[in-house]
Write a protein that holds these residues in place. Structure first.
Motif, mmCIF file in Angstrom:
data_model
loop_
_atom_site.group_PDB
_atom_site.id
_atom_site.type_symbol
_atom_site.label_atom_id
_atom_site.label_comp_id
_atom_site.label_asym_id
_atom_site.label_seq_id
_atom_site.Cartn_x
_atom_site.Cartn_y
_atom_site.Cartn_z
ATOM 1 N N GLN A 175 0.831 -1.201 0.000
ATOM 2 C CA GLN A 175 0.000 0.000 0.000
ATOM 3 C C GLN A 175 0.870 1.257 0.000
ATOM 4 O OE1 GLN A 175 -2.812 0.181 3.204
ATOM 5 N NE2 GLN A 175 -3.657 2.145 2.567
ATOM 6 N N ASP A 176 1.934 1.229 0.836
ATOM 7 C CA ASP A 176 2.850 2.370 0.867
ATOM 8 C C ASP A 176 3.504 2.578 -0.491
ATOM 9 O OD1 ASP A 176 2.277 2.834 3.493
ATOM 10 O OD2 ASP A 176 4.077 1.841 4.283
ATOM 11 N N GLU A 179 0.919 3.937 -2.852
ATOM 12 C CA GLU A 179 0.645 5.345 -2.597
ATOM 13 C C GLU A 179 1.813 6.220 -3.048
ATOM 14 O OE1 GLU A 179 -0.264 5.650 1.526
ATOM 15 O OE2 GLU A 179 -2.275 4.796 1.328
ATOM 16 N N ARG A 182 1.755 6.353 -6.758
ATOM 17 C CA ARG A 182 0.732 7.291 -7.226
ATOM 18 C C ARG A 182 1.171 8.734 -6.993
ATOM 19 N NH1 ARG A 182 -2.821 3.330 -5.114
ATOM 20 N NH2 ARG A 182 -2.907 4.429 -3.108
ATOM 21 N N SER A 183 1.788 8.986 -5.810
ATOM 22 C CA SER A 183 2.263 10.341 -5.513
ATOM 23 C C SER A 183 3.337 10.772 -6.497
ATOM 24 C CB SER A 183 2.803 10.411 -4.082
ATOM 25 O OG SER A 183 1.795 10.125 -3.140
#
Length: 649
Positions: A175-176, A179, A182-183
């Motif tokens: 998930q990190d 994320e 995506r960032s």
């Protein structure tokens, strides 16, 4: 506060209810079994060590495979899955152990299975082959050994816990990573956008404009058609920045960008390449008439005032047009020719559309050369000051003098300020030029005094850009000290719009100038956006009525009323009034009747060189000394600053 974790759950699946009681005795209270305790003591040096390793468990029961399936389904739904299931191989009349395991794994593939059987009629190889996996499968023979049951339950539960914790960590890590990915993708997208778009208006910038223009050129080559490139520059945009501030200017640019996008087609390109300059690529413009129609729509759209704060700001634009392939076949040539056409439109009064012609190149080259000459003018000492007298309305004698800059160009001769000051402001040279004017005016005052001539106050114009600089007061102080001139012999003239750009800051700067003893005048009064509340607070000494009102004083009742109102307002605030641009005796008589304090204009004298003005002063003799400052000449704002110091003496 940390959440208390529920004990791991064990599922017992057996049609014999007595078996369930045995499992509970073994798993829920293993300390009660003496044999197990003896085994602990035999294996571990510390008899309590094994007990400490035991996991607190919760045991649930199902007596048939279907019941077990219901419990497992509910556990998954509640997010409280079982860690281990002990399953009997034979549970008539329902599913047998193998079918039960298959169905339970279909719901929870992570559930660990322990097959419990007292029979040897099953080939375990076939069992593993049927179930298709052995990583979560153990076999326990009945009758049970207590230690084996406890070992299975606790070892498998610990393994299940570890795997679950590892999965959670991996899920969290994934998930990190997702994320962060995506960032990064968002950041990269933003960077790509910023690299190719203007940060203020979000329009394409020069990089993207060049790329799209190159694409248009390639497309035009293939299909054999042309297109137009338009360069747009706002007229008098600097006036908005100077009078209302850069935030207002930014808001104006954003609204202009929206208006341009509303006029052109969606397939066309509107770009901002810096300042107040925009470029448009009109793909469907096949002729000058097509581009002129679009340009006329833009000019018309600009006539609608832009609302900024509480003000309606009126704007206009100059547009230059170049066509592919007639006016150029490269990006650089098309842009340069459209830019030349734009400057031609601006020189002809602005708010117009001009299509490129070859004669415009010369005008553009002259402007570039003119700017280069301006950069050298300071170094080569080509600037000089001319002086124009200010006359007292009461005595008709010289009251003071205004220093006006001229440029003695080696080719073009004496150049008036209106032909080079706008260019100096655009290039930023106005600050250096303004400081030179200030120092030269102070030096000239000292020179006249050394010659024994009447002490004459000199007025110097300070640009809005120079006024906004933090070191203005220090610059004025150095100029006075270096020349050895008292501050009362210097007058600073500031435009109304310069004062109103940041009125609170203006008050502070003006107070510091007044404390020095410098006279402060508001030039071109009546043409800006003054607030009466700020005008009352500004520590100023004089208002200069703009020449545009004086020129129509005798022919326009409106202008006469404005002049009368300005004089009345100034006297109400105990300020002196200077009328500039006075050219006739009729104007003098009218202004004197209205109560104007001082005159400046061709009627009393044109701007002349320092030497010529020196002769004028010699001819006036001692009459020039009549202006010498007394208490009646001082204004209320000036006394308001000086009074606290006087009261303390």
């Amino acid at each position: 506060m940390n959440k208390v974790e529920d004990p791991p759950r064990i599922l017992i699946v057996d049609d014999n209810r007595a078996i369930h009681d045995d499992f509970r005795k073994i798993l829920l209270n293993p300390e009660a079994d003496a044999g197990l305790q003896e085994l602990d003591a035999a294996i571990f040096s510390d008899a309590g060590a094994a007990s400490n390793l035991l996991i607190e468990l919760r045991v649930d029961s199902a007596y048939q495979g279907r019941g077990a399936l219901t419990l497992v389904q509910q556990s998954i739904q509640d997010c409280r899955p079982y860690s281990v299931a002990f399953i009997d191989m034979r549970m008539p009349p329902g599913w047998n152990g193998l079918e039960t395991i298959e169905r339970l794994w279909a719901v929870d593939p992570k559930l660990q299975m322990v097959i419990c059987s007292a029979y040897s009629d099953n080939d375990w190889t076939n069992v593993f082959d049927r179930l298709g996996r052995s990583d979560k499968l153990l076999v326990l023979k009945k009758p049970f050994d207590v230690v084996e049951v406890v070992q299975c339950a606790h070892a498998l539960t610990a393994k299940w816990r570890n795997e679950r914790a590892l999965r959670e960590q991996l899920d969290s890590l994934e998930q990190d990573v997702s994320e962060r990915t995506r960032s990064l993708e968002t950041a990269n997208k933003q960077l790509r956008h910023l690299a190719t778009h203007d940060a203020l208006t979000s329009l394409p910038n020069r990089i993207l404009l060049d790329d799209r223009m190159s694409q248009c050129i390639e497309q035009a080559k293939r299909v054999g058609e042309g297109f137009a490139v338009c360069v747009l520059d706002l007229d008098r945009f600097k006036h908005v920045n100077d009078s209302l501030g850069h935030r207002a200017g930014d808001e104006l640019l954003k609204q202009v960008a929206r208006r341009l996008q509303s006029v052109v087609r969606g397939a066309d390109t509107v770009a901002r390449i810096g300042g107040d300059e925009f470029v448009m690529i009109l793909g469907q413009a096949r002729s000058p008439e097509d581009a002129e129609r679009v340009g006329s729509k833009i000019i018309e759209e600009m006539r609608e005032p832009v609302r900024i704060g509480e003000l309606d700001v009126h704007i206009a634009a100059s547009i230059g047009v170049a066509f592919y392939p007639g006016d150029g076949t490269t990006v650089e040539t098309l842009y340069a020719h459209a830019d030349a056409a734009m400057y031609c439109a601006k020189q002809r009064g602005g708010s117009a559309v001009e299509c490129y012609s070859s004669s415009m190149n010369l005008a553009t080259e002259n402007r570039v050369r003119y700017e280069a000459d301006l950069h050298r003018a300071l170094v080569l000492q080509q600037f000089e000051l001319h002086y124009q007298p200010k006359v007292s309305a009461l005595t008709k004698q010289m009251h003071s003098v205004e220093a006006l800059i001229r440029w003695r160009h080696p080719v073009h001769g004496l150049v008036p300020p209106d032909q080079f000051i706008p260019l100096a402001e655009e290039s930023g040279l106005i600050v250096s030029i303004g400081e030179w004017v200030l120092r030269e005016a102070c030096r000239q005052v000292r020179a006249w005094q050394d010659l024994g001539l009447a002490a004459m106050r000199v007025a110097v114009n300070v640009s809005a850009l120079q006024f906004r600089r933090l070191d203005l007061v220090e610059t004025v102080g150095r100029a006075l000290n270096d020349a050895g001139v008292d501050a009362r012999y210097l007058e600073i003239e500031l435009t109304e719009t310069a004062l109103m750009t940041h009125p609170e800051e203006s008050v502070e700067i003006l107070e510091r100038l007044s404390r020095m003893g410098v006279i402060v005048s508001v030039d071109d009064f009546g043409t800006g956006y003054s607030s009466m509340s700020y005008l009352r607070r500004f520590p100023i000494d004089k208002l200069k009525i703009d020449r545009s009102f004086i020129s129509h004083l005798m022919t326009s009742a409106d202008d006469a009323s404005i002049v009368r109102a300005i004089i009345s307002l100034a006297h109400g605030l105990r300020l002196k009034v200077v009328a500039e641009g006075v050219e006739t005796a009729e104007q003098v008589a009218c202004l004197q009747k209205l109560g104007c304090d001082q005159f400046q204009g061709f009627y009393f004298g044109r701007p002349v060189t320092a030497a010529a003005f020196e002769e004028l002063m010699r001819g006036a003799g001692d009459a020039g000394s009549a202006w010498t400052e007394n208490e009646a000449d001082r204004t209320q704002s000036r006394l308001a600053i000086l009074r606290p110091a006087a009261a303390g003496k």
